[in-house]
Design a protein around this motif. Structure first.
Motif, mmCIF file in Angstrom:
data_model
loop_
_atom_site.group_PDB
_atom_site.id
_atom_site.type_symbol
_atom_site.label_atom_id
_atom_site.label_comp_id
_atom_site.label_asym_id
_atom_site.label_seq_id
_atom_site.Cartn_x
_atom_site.Cartn_y
_atom_site.Cartn_z
ATOM 1 N N GLU A 183 0.717 -1.573 0.300
ATOM 2 C CA GLU A 183 0.076 0.118 -0.270
ATOM 3 C C GLU A 183 0.777 1.382 0.317
ATOM 4 N N GLN A 184 1.945 1.146 0.267
ATOM 5 C CA GLN A 184 3.060 2.255 0.653
ATOM 6 C C GLN A 184 3.180 3.370 -0.875
ATOM 7 N N LYS A 185 2.995 2.063 -1.800
ATOM 8 C CA LYS A 185 3.357 2.309 -2.805
ATOM 9 C C LYS A 185 2.220 3.155 -3.469
ATOM 10 N N ILE A 186 0.997 2.581 -3.258
ATOM 11 C CA ILE A 186 0.091 3.256 -3.798
ATOM 12 C C ILE A 186 0.510 4.310 -3.577
ATOM 13 N N LEU A 187 0.287 5.031 -2.175
ATOM 14 C CA LEU A 187 0.173 5.462 -1.576
ATOM 15 C C LEU A 187 1.093 6.841 -1.974
ATOM 16 N N LEU A 188 2.126 6.172 -2.582
ATOM 17 C CA LEU A 188 2.891 7.435 -3.121
ATOM 18 C C LEU A 188 2.644 7.853 -4.387
ATOM 19 N N MET A 189 2.613 6.766 -4.848
ATOM 20 C CA MET A 189 1.803 6.819 -7.012
ATOM 21 C C MET A 189 1.086 8.572 -6.238
ATOM 22 N N ALA A 190 -0.066 8.087 -5.499
ATOM 23 C CA ALA A 190 -1.148 9.402 -5.217
ATOM 24 C C ALA A 190 -0.331 10.320 -4.609
ATOM 25 N N GLY A 191 0.843 10.760 -4.158
ATOM 26 C CA GLY A 191 1.841 11.755 -3.698
ATOM 27 C C GLY A 191 2.445 12.444 -5.354
ATOM 28 N N ILE A 192 2.209 11.968 -5.701
ATOM 29 C CA ILE A 192 2.811 12.183 -7.018
ATOM 30 C C ILE A 192 1.986 12.747 -7.629
ATOM 31 N N SER A 193 0.654 12.208 -7.884
ATOM 32 C CA SER A 193 -0.534 12.801 -8.881
ATOM 33 C C SER A 193 -0.935 13.659 -8.325
ATOM 34 N N GLY A 194 -1.029 14.327 -6.879
ATOM 35 C CA GLY A 194 -1.245 15.093 -6.285
ATOM 36 C C GLY A 194 -0.516 15.863 -6.201
ATOM 37 N N GLY A 195 0.600 16.024 -6.393
ATOM 38 C CA GLY A 195 1.901 16.551 -7.072
ATOM 39 C C GLY A 195 1.303 17.305 -8.067
ATOM 40 N N PHE A 196 1.329 16.671 -8.713
ATOM 41 C CA PHE A 196 1.379 16.922 -10.600
ATOM 42 C C PHE A 196 0.145 17.693 -10.826
ATOM 43 N N GLY A 197 -1.230 16.974 -10.648
ATOM 44 C CA GLY A 197 -1.852 17.713 -10.559
ATOM 45 C C GLY A 197 -2.423 19.044 -9.981
ATOM 46 N N SER A 198 -2.448 19.548 -9.042
ATOM 47 C CA SER A 198 -2.160 20.787 -8.386
ATOM 48 C C SER A 198 -1.195 21.678 -8.871
ATOM 49 N N ALA A 199 -0.055 20.926 -8.738
ATOM 50 C CA ALA A 199 0.853 21.759 -9.701
ATOM 51 C C ALA A 199 0.548 22.867 -11.307
ATOM 52 N N PHE A 200 -0.165 22.479 -11.737
ATOM 53 C CA PHE A 200 -0.554 22.943 -13.503
ATOM 54 C C PHE A 200 -1.532 22.493 -13.845
ATOM 55 N N GLY A 201 -2.860 22.220 -12.295
ATOM 56 C CA GLY A 201 -4.123 22.490 -13.111
ATOM 57 C C GLY A 201 -4.659 21.884 -13.121
ATOM 58 N N LEU A 202 -4.158 20.464 -14.138
ATOM 59 C CA LEU A 202 -4.615 19.539 -14.933
ATOM 60 C C LEU A 202 -4.467 18.012 -13.979
ATOM 61 N N PRO A 203 -6.136 18.128 -13.629
ATOM 62 C CA PRO A 203 -5.840 16.727 -12.143
ATOM 63 C C PRO A 203 -6.164 15.376 -13.449
ATOM 64 N N LEU A 204 -6.537 15.704 -14.092
ATOM 65 C CA LEU A 204 -6.690 14.234 -14.605
ATOM 66 C C LEU A 204 -5.223 13.325 -15.320
ATOM 67 N N ALA A 205 -4.202 14.343 -15.790
ATOM 68 C CA ALA A 205 -2.957 14.354 -16.263
ATOM 69 C C ALA A 205 -2.355 13.782 -14.770
ATOM 70 N N GLY A 206 -2.567 14.444 -13.887
ATOM 71 C CA GLY A 206 -2.052 14.115 -12.687
ATOM 72 C C GLY A 206 -2.489 13.009 -12.072
ATOM 73 N N THR A 207 -3.755 12.624 -12.320
ATOM 74 C CA THR A 207 -4.232 10.881 -11.905
ATOM 75 C C THR A 207 -3.124 10.016 -12.704
ATOM 76 N N LEU A 208 -3.068 10.669 -13.792
ATOM 77 C CA LEU A 208 -2.834 9.281 -14.817
ATOM 78 C C LEU A 208 -0.865 9.558 -14.494
ATOM 79 N N PHE A 209 -0.083 10.298 -14.203
ATOM 80 C CA PHE A 209 0.995 10.555 -13.954
ATOM 81 C C PHE A 209 1.488 10.059 -13.288
ATOM 82 N N GLY A 210 1.213 9.971 -12.048
ATOM 83 C CA GLY A 210 1.467 8.779 -10.667
ATOM 84 C C GLY A 210 1.579 7.988 -11.042
#
Length: 434
Positions: free
Chosen positions: A150-177
């Protein structure tokens, strides 16, 4: 018979309970990560905008860039532990759960990013946002005693949150993580926490009053055989340019570590080199995020070699230890290259600037689905067929290169080039040298 029926019923109820519990857990954890990462991203963007204005009003600050490099080098040498690896450390943690992410990484990249932006380093911001997301997730993993898988999954979620919030692109952020850690192999189990984290992170950032930059494609050509052929050939060019940037940055970093060794000296030399380049090219347009010229790439003309200048400035900045991010500079490189090529291939300027942005990004991060969805979000679905072609072709022709050396490459890309399956970019290159 009643006993068997009761047993089956109880088993089904337990399965439903487990499903509901797991789903609720992912939603809750994704929301917590999104709220915290969104808030820190808002702070990061707000402060970065402020220090950029300060630098523009006080042009003499750029002369302190070598000193800034020394300070950043000192902080990472004596206080950063192994956080110098940045985003690559988070990817390593996803692949090898036993690796520890030092909690100092988040605050440290905050400070280092501010110094870099204040003094004119050519960089962006998503690297800092991703590292903050990773640090926050690591804190949760330790204190909530999350299981290794589950740690792996949460780390991916952390990456997604960082990308989506940094660029205002939540769908791209979801997939990026989900996509960036292992190119060609997505962990769909992480979809819900990555989605929740990215969307809530973006919402929280907007709630803090942050506005993201917008560019527009005003004209898309008709789909013809000739146009498709042009786009395919251009995508190959974009993929090759992404290789040029990635390799130049990695070689600068390796050269610095081999011959200069001390991070403070590396930062000093990097700052002096950037200052020298400013005087060689005769402009400060390539310092910082270079947003004015980036926006101009969609509506007017830019210097013919603007993409090359930004490529070199950013590779030196990131290769010598300065902090921030690489996605915004990559946006710039791709958009300005597209602007320059537009009249040559007789395609609309804003259209080709957008294709260049997506194509160079895709080749650099090895994430074709993320890059495609990013283009769809950023350009409101215009030219969707062309963006799909560009992302696929650029992904293939960027070969085994990319900005994240800890990223693992899987099928189908590795089949085409007969590379080992599931190896990181750094290991592939090491084996090719032996």
């Amino acid at each position: 018979m009643n006993f068997i029926s009761k047993f089956i019923t109880t088993t089904k109820i337990n399965k439903y309970r487990t499903f509901i519990f797991t789903l609720s857990k992912w939603i809750l954890w994704g929301a917590i990560i999104g709220i915290v990462v969104g808030t820190t991203s808002a702070l990061l963007i707000g402060v970065n905008d402020y220090v950029t204005e300060v630098r523009q009003e006080n042009s003499w600050l750029v002369f302190l860039l070598p000193l800034g490099g020394v300070i950043i080098g000192y902080l990472y040498k004596y206080h950063g532990k192994n956080s110098r690896k940045g985003v690559n450390l988070i990817l390593d943690k996803i692949h090898q759960p036993k690796i520890n992410i030092p909690l100092i990484m988040g605050p440290l990249v905050f400070v280092a990013t501010f110094i870099t932006h204040l003094l004119g380093g050519s960089t962006g911001r998503e690297g800092a946002a991703l590292q903050m997301g990773g640090t926050i997730t690591e804190f949760m993993n330790r204190n909530l005693k999350v299981r290794k898988e589950e740690q792996k999954i949460l780390l991916m979620a952390g990456i997604s949150g960082g990308f989506g919030s940094a660029f205002g692109l939540p769908l791209a952020g979801t997939l990026f993580g989900m996509e960036v850690a292992s190119a060609g192999k997505m962990k769909y189990e992480a979809l819900i926490p990555c989605f929740i984290s990215s969307f809530i992170g973006n919402f929280v950032t907007m709630a803090w009053g942050i506005e993201h930059e917008e560019v527009i494609i005003d004209l898309v050509p008709s789909i013809t055989t000739f146009t498709v052929i042009k786009v395919i050939l251009l995508a190959i060019v974009f993929g090759i340019i992404s290789i040029c940037y990635s390799e130049l940055k990695h070689h600068i970093r390796k050269f610095s570590m081999k011959y200069l060794k001390n991070p403070m000296i590396i930062g000093l030399v990097g700052g002096i080199t950037i200052l020298a380049l400013v005087y060689i090219v005769g402009t400060k347009d390539y310092l910082g995020r270079s947003l004015p010229m980036f926006e101009e790439a969609f509506i007017g003309t830019v210097p013919p070699f603007a993409f090359l200048a930004k490529l070199v400035f950013t590779a030196i900045t990131m290769g010598t230890g300065f902090r921030g991010g690489e996605v915004i500079p990559i946006f710039f490189i791709g958009a300005t290259l597209g602007n320059v090529l537009a009249p040559i291939v007789n395609l609309p300027t804003s259209f080709l600037a957008g294709l260049g942005l997506a194509g160079v990004l895709c080749g650099a991060i090895n994430a074709p689905i993320t890059s495609f969805i990013l283009a769809v979000e950023m350009f409101h679905g215009k030219g969707i067929e062309f963006f799909f072609i560009v992302c696929i072709v650029s992904y293939i022709f960027s070969w085994h290169h990319g900005i994240y050396s800890s990223q693992k490459l899987y099928e189908p890309k590795t089949k085409l080039f007969n590379l080992p399956n599931g190896e990181s970019i750094s290991h592939i290159k090491l084996k090719k040298r032996v």
